[in-house]
Scaffold this active site. Structure first.
Site, PDB file in Angstrom:
ATOM      1  N   ARG A 124     -19.925  15.464  14.237  1.00 35.83           N
ATOM      2  CA  ARG A 124     -20.545  15.116  12.986  1.00 35.83           C
ATOM      3  C   ARG A 124     -20.930  15.922  11.828  1.00 35.83           C
ATOM      4  O   ARG A 124     -20.749  15.695  10.650  1.00 35.83           O
ATOM      5  CB  ARG A 124     -20.887  13.502  12.882  1.00 35.83           C
ATOM      6  N   LYS A 248     -33.791  -7.331  20.891  1.00 36.27           N
ATOM      7  CA  LYS A 248     -33.527  -7.414  21.433  1.00 36.27           C
ATOM      8  C   LYS A 248     -33.666  -6.951  23.158  1.00 36.27           C
ATOM      9  O   LYS A 248     -33.986  -5.556  22.992  1.00 36.27           O
ATOM     10  CB  LYS A 248     -31.870  -6.530  21.208  1.00 36.27           C
ATOM     11  N   ALA A 254     -33.192 -12.536  23.995  1.00 30.65           N
ATOM     12  CA  ALA A 254     -33.935 -12.362  22.330  1.00 30.65           C
ATOM     13  C   ALA A 254     -34.865 -12.637  21.700  1.00 30.65           C
ATOM     14  O   ALA A 254     -34.684 -13.972  21.977  1.00 30.65           O
ATOM     15  CB  ALA A 254     -32.371 -11.829  21.166  1.00 30.65           C
ATOM     16  N   ASP A 280     -24.152  -3.491  17.958  1.00 33.70           N
ATOM     17  CA  ASP A 280     -23.649  -3.986  16.279  1.00 33.70           C
ATOM     18  C   ASP A 280     -23.060  -5.433  16.002  1.00 33.70           C
ATOM     19  O   ASP A 280     -22.860  -6.221  15.260  1.00 33.70           O
ATOM     20  CB  ASP A 280     -22.366  -2.579  15.798  1.00 33.70           C
TER      21      ASP A 280
END
Length: 332
Positions: A124, A248, A254, A280
């Site tokens: 990338r 988390k 969490a 996500d």
């Protein structure tokens, strides 16, 4: 929309006419090439093509849960860029504001399964998204949503991307200082390999961005690696004055810290196929709870259910199964 916490610095924005999105997610999305099974990349003769990126994964999760989600970024004028936009649009994400770079390519990453974990191989550097800069902070799409979601991955891509994130999270450039603005959600998302490529120090950069956000997601393990702080209570204290911090702790659960109160919800037992993308999905489930004005316990439960769907799949953003969809949306 009510604030994420009673003490949040964010105020409910007036709805802008140019966007109907509940959430705008900003960041790079790449073409993903992955093996069809758990054998390492070197042993494969064919790969599957999909798309993935932390912020667009969140947008896809939110769209699957019935929210209006938009993705803001840059892609190359190439087949991979076309695939990214088409797949996200097919998942219900608004992509109309995504810029197409006529010169630079869409980023690519490969998944390389191993005995202990799947290793990502990034291609990338110099991508279209790595050339995002502060000018994007003035995009009209950022002025009207209820939530703007970004992550520390963007800060690691390039100096111009780091300035963009600072303008959004710290300086709040998209919004008039005298006007109401959306909640700024920030996932720490520490990617050591990307930071090594930049030659910058991730620890202070990500700490300062987290402290400036309205809502922070951070893993207990990444907080320990970044700042040498491993207890959730200490992590929340370190990231003050962020009004809402969600820590988390993998399969354990969490804890959210809001208005002086800690709320812990254990994670459900899940047979893990691959963990990529679970953070996500967790963020998408939690933000869905914010949009629904749910209490902290409900937000965390939604986050765990959403993450569990990804943990059971090799895809970064799998479709929700019927049981999970019903549990999260309240629809049969």
């Amino acid at each position: 929309m009510p604030h994420p916490t009673a003490g949040s610095r964010a105020a409910e924005p007036a709805r802008a006419e140019h966007t109907a999105a509940d959430v705008v997610c900003l960041g790079e999305t790449m073409a993903v090439l992955s093996p069809p099974d758990d054998r390492p990349l070197a042993d494969q003769s064919a790969l599957r093509l999909s798309v993935g990126g932390a912020e667009s994964n969140v947008a896809c999760g939110l769209a699957a849960l019935g929210h209006r989600a938009a993705w803001l970024s840059r892609v190359g004028d190439d087949a991979f860029g076309q695939r990214v936009r088409a797949e996200l649009a097919a998942r219900g994400v608004e992509v109309g504001a995504v810029a197409v770079d006529p010169v630079r390519p869409t980023g690519v990453y490969f998944k390389d399964p191993g005995p202990d974990a799947t290793r990502p191989l990034y291609y990338r550097s110099g991508s279209a998204a790595a050339h995002m800069g502060p000018e994007m902070a003035r995009a009209p799409e950022l002025r009207g949503p209820r939530i703007v979601h970004v992550s520390g991955i963007t800060a690691a891509l390039s100096d111009s991307c780091a300035r963009l994130l600072e303008d959004i999270v710290v300086h709040r450039t998209p919004w008039d200082p005298a006007a109401a603005r959306p909640v700024v959600s920030f996932d720490v998302n520490h990617r050591p390999a990307l930071w090594r490529g930049r030659g910058a120090d991730a620890a202070p950069a990500l700490r300062d961005l987290a402290r400036a956000a309205d809502l922070v997601f951070v893993g207990r393990d990444e907080a320990e690696a970044l700042w040498g702080t491993s207890h959730p209570d200490d992590i929340a204290s370190l990231l003050a004055p962020a009004p809402l911090v969600v820590v988390k702790d993998a399969e354990h659960g969490a804890t959210s810290y809001a208005a002086g109160r800690a709320t812990f919800v254990p994670a459900p037992a899940v047979e893990v196929v691959e963990p990529v993308g679970a953070g996500d999905a967790f963020a998408a489930g939690y933000l869905s709870g914010v949009l629904k004005d749910a209490d902290e316990e409900s937000r965390l439960r939604r986050a765990h259910l959403s993450a569990a769907t990804v943990l059971r799949s090799r895809d970064d953003v799998p479709g929700l199964d019927m049981a999970t969809s019903s549990a999260l949306t309240g629809r049969p």
